[in-house]
Design an enzyme around this catalytic site. Sequence first.
Site, PDB file in Angstrom:
ATOM      1  N   HIS A 145      -2.099  -3.333  -6.673  1.00 47.31           N
ATOM      2  CA  HIS A 145      -2.627  -2.930  -5.367  1.00 47.31           C
ATOM      3  C   HIS A 145      -4.135  -3.142  -5.296  1.00 47.31           C
ATOM      4  CE1 HIS A 145      -3.453   0.453  -2.285  1.00 47.31           C
ATOM      5  NE2 HIS A 145      -3.176  -0.664  -1.665  1.00 47.31           N
ATOM      6  N   SER A 170       0.839  -1.208   0.000  1.00 48.53           N
ATOM      7  CA  SER A 170       0.000   0.000   0.000  1.00 48.53           C
ATOM      8  C   SER A 170       0.863   1.243   0.000  1.00 48.53           C
ATOM      9  CB  SER A 170      -0.835   0.089   1.277  1.00 48.53           C
ATOM     10  OG  SER A 170      -1.646  -1.005   1.422  1.00 48.53           O
ATOM     11  N   ASN A 198      -4.666   6.290  -1.908  1.00 46.14           N
ATOM     12  CA  ASN A 198      -4.147   6.645  -0.587  1.00 46.14           C
ATOM     13  C   ASN A 198      -3.523   8.034  -0.545  1.00 46.14           C
ATOM     14  OD1 ASN A 198      -5.021   4.468   0.908  1.00 46.14           O
ATOM     15  ND2 ASN A 198      -3.253   3.221   0.366  1.00 46.14           N
ATOM     16  N   GLU A 235      -5.001  -0.998  -8.470  1.00 45.33           N
ATOM     17  CA  GLU A 235      -4.053  -0.039  -9.040  1.00 45.33           C
ATOM     18  C   GLU A 235      -2.844  -0.823  -9.562  1.00 45.33           C
ATOM     19  OE1 GLU A 235      -4.875   3.859  -6.164  1.00 45.33           O
ATOM     20  OE2 GLU A 235      -3.328   2.450  -5.572  1.00 45.33           O
TER      21      GLU A 235
HETATM   22  N1  LIG Z   1      -5.409  -4.603   4.813  1.00 46.94           N
HETATM   23  C1  LIG Z   1      -5.609  -3.703   3.870  1.00 46.94           C
HETATM   24  O1  LIG Z   1      -6.576  -2.926   3.893  1.00 46.94           O
HETATM   25  C2  LIG Z   1      -4.665  -3.634   2.698  1.00 46.94           C
HETATM   26  C3  LIG Z   1      -5.138  -3.094   1.496  1.00 46.94           C
HETATM   27  C4  LIG Z   1      -4.277  -3.078   0.390  1.00 46.94           C
HETATM   28  C5  LIG Z   1      -2.978  -3.542   0.524  1.00 46.94           C
HETATM   29  N2  LIG Z   1      -2.542  -4.033   1.718  1.00 46.94           N
HETATM   30  C6  LIG Z   1      -1.163  -4.553   1.774  1.00 46.94           C
HETATM   31  O2  LIG Z   1      -1.209  -5.967   1.667  1.00 46.94           O
HETATM   32  C7  LIG Z   1      -0.152  -6.541   2.421  1.00 46.94           C
HETATM   33  C8  LIG Z   1      -0.722  -7.524   3.416  1.00 46.94           C
HETATM   34  O3  LIG Z   1      -1.642  -6.863   4.242  1.00 46.94           O
HETATM   35  P1  LIG Z   1      -2.728  -7.660   5.102  1.00 46.94           P
HETATM   36  O4  LIG Z   1      -3.685  -6.645   5.598  1.00 46.94           O
HETATM   37  O5  LIG Z   1      -3.213  -8.851   4.357  1.00 46.94           O
HETATM   38  O6  LIG Z   1      -1.823  -8.145   6.333  1.00 46.94           O
HETATM   39  P2  LIG Z   1      -2.077  -9.373   7.321  1.00 46.94           P
HETATM   40  O7  LIG Z   1      -1.316  -9.060   8.569  1.00 46.94           O
HETATM   41  O8  LIG Z   1      -3.517  -9.731   7.409  1.00 46.94           O
HETATM   42  O9  LIG Z   1      -1.341 -10.586   6.572  1.00 46.94           O
HETATM   43  C9  LIG Z   1       0.030 -10.626   6.329  1.00 46.94           C
HETATM   44  C10 LIG Z   1       0.486 -12.086   6.351  1.00 46.94           C
HETATM   45  O10 LIG Z   1       1.848 -12.145   5.910  1.00 46.94           O
HETATM   46  C11 LIG Z   1       2.492 -13.159   6.645  1.00 46.94           C
HETATM   47  N3  LIG Z   1       3.926 -12.953   6.547  1.00 46.94           N
HETATM   48  C12 LIG Z   1       4.674 -12.009   7.153  1.00 46.94           C
HETATM   49  N4  LIG Z   1       5.954 -12.121   6.757  1.00 46.94           N
HETATM   50  C13 LIG Z   1       6.013 -13.136   5.865  1.00 46.94           C
HETATM   51  C14 LIG Z   1       7.043 -13.704   5.070  1.00 46.94           C
HETATM   52  N5  LIG Z   1       8.289 -13.256   5.133  1.00 46.94           N
HETATM   53  N6  LIG Z   1       6.734 -14.717   4.245  1.00 46.94           N
HETATM   54  C15 LIG Z   1       5.470 -15.177   4.155  1.00 46.94           C
HETATM   55  N7  LIG Z   1       4.443 -14.690   4.889  1.00 46.94           N
HETATM   56  C16 LIG Z   1       4.721 -13.673   5.720  1.00 46.94           C
HETATM   57  C17 LIG Z   1       1.923 -13.044   8.041  1.00 46.94           C
HETATM   58  O11 LIG Z   1       2.071 -14.269   8.749  1.00 46.94           O
HETATM   59  C18 LIG Z   1       0.464 -12.699   7.759  1.00 46.94           C
HETATM   60  O12 LIG Z   1      -0.361 -13.847   7.736  1.00 46.94           O
HETATM   61  C19 LIG Z   1       0.624  -5.374   2.998  1.00 46.94           C
HETATM   62  O13 LIG Z   1       1.679  -5.043   2.135  1.00 46.94           O
HETATM   63  C20 LIG Z   1      -0.407  -4.271   3.039  1.00 46.94           C
HETATM   64  O14 LIG Z   1       0.184  -2.979   3.015  1.00 46.94           O
HETATM   65  C21 LIG Z   1      -3.356  -4.110   2.800  1.00 46.94           C
END
Ligand SMILES: NC(=O)c1ccc[n+]([C@@H]2O[C@H](COP(=O)([O-])OP(=O)(O)OC[C@H]3O[C@@H](n4cnc5c(N)ncnc54)[C@H](O)[C@@H]3O)[C@@H](O)[C@H]2O)c1
Length: 393
Positions: free
Chosen positions: A145, A124, A195, A157
């Site tokens: 994204h 993000s 964002n 995106e």
């Molecule tokens: N939550 C949102 O609203 C949103 C929206 C768009 C983008 N994002 C992006 O998506 C990504 C994930 O966000 P999320 O909300 O799903 O987070 P989340 O915490 O729900 O999930 C992340 C997962 O990644 C795993 N993880 C961490 N390090 C790891 C590694 N080295 N190898 C494999 N797995 C690993 C964790 O165990 C966890 O299950 C981030 O980059 C975030 O910025 C989030």
Amino acid sequence: MLGTDSLVGVVGAGAMGSGIAQVAAVAGHRVVLADADPSAVQRARGGLTKTLAREVEKGRMPAGADSAALGRVTFVEGVNDLGAFANCAIVIEAIIERLDVKRALFSSLEAVVAHDAVLATNTSSLPVAAIGGGCRHPGRVVGVHFFNPAPVMPLVEIVPSLATLPNVTTSARGLVDSWKKTTVLASDTPGFIVNRVARPYYGESIRMLEEGIADAATIDWAMKTLGGFRMGPFELMDFIGHDVNFVVTRSVFEGMSFDPRYRPSVTQQRLVDAGWLGRKSGRGFYDYSSGASAPAPTEDRTLATQLFDRTIAMLVNEAVDAVLMRVASARDIDLALTKGVNYPKGLLAWGEEIGMSTILDRLETLYAEYGEDRYRPSALLRRVVRDGRSLLT
Ligand SMILES: NC(=O)c1ccc[n+]([C@@H]2O[C@H](COP(=O)([O-])OP(=O)(O)OC[C@H]3O[C@@H](n4cnc5c(N)ncnc54)[C@H](O)[C@@H]3O)[C@@H](O)[C@H]2O)c1
């Protein structure tokens, strides 16, 4: 080109990764979904099973399509051995938002996938160029994204970095389009489109709250009633979580070399300090504990107009400035806000409907009153008013 027969890898089985895996599997792909934490993989499997079954129950998918989609997903507990991704045509990363961890993952992935496999990041707030920068072939790295929840929100995106090869952007976009998502092309700049452009919805509302112009319930009421927004800014921030929202605000502020337009607020910092993270912690701007009653807004239409006019002027200015700085095309900016965060109208179309000269007047009044750079009108706003032209034609 990436087709339905392409094997799709997803690393990170949290909120976003499991949603992206669902989208790809429902579209007919075989998917490999892995996470460093085995319990996250188990939760993802349970969550997908339930969500897909509900889609069938609600008649949004034919009977049996849920188990067929689930059968296409291979769940991998642990990422010590990335061999499961060896045959993937694209791997989408959705792990923790930390540059060092993402860079390490991308270089390990590069060692196992084919030379022409695409590596995509769902980041993000981190620069795609920095994530790909650690790869031997950064040209294969692109941002895709998604918005939360990925199966529901139409927008994606597509973010090429300086180094991304044009065919990588085209094939990643083509693949996501084939998943019936609305794709927009965004430059690799802080916050990409949504964002960045949506920041004033939060920032200006908090500012008006801090000044005591109105309380949270009244500002929320004004934006919903006069603007037609589905959620008011305070409800939305409580829903997103202040930890998440504050990190994004800070990263856009830092990424924009501390431009005061994006300055994070002390108010949100204090909510994070106190652990008042919003809905998920039971307390944010509002109290979600059982028995708590929702505060009533002051239903004063003159006040509501003042609150709405100020916020919408700031939002439109931000959208116009994003056109000026070539973050994306005018069309894509309007699409992004309606499809990514459910705005009732595109901000540029909305600005033209209100009148760009009215928007400029409001900003000049604020700028004159406060003398703060956050209210400076975009040079492009001045130009379109001077020339009487539309950004959308
Ligand atoms: N939550 C949102 O609203 C949103 C929206 C768009 C983008 N994002 C992006 O998506 C990504 C994930 O966000 P999320 O909300 O799903 O987070 P989340 O915490 O729900 O999930 C992340 C997962 O990644 C795993 N993880 C961490 N390090 C790891 C590694 N080295 N190898 C494999 N797995 C690993 C964790 O165990 C966890 O299950 C981030 O980059 C975030 O910025 C989030």
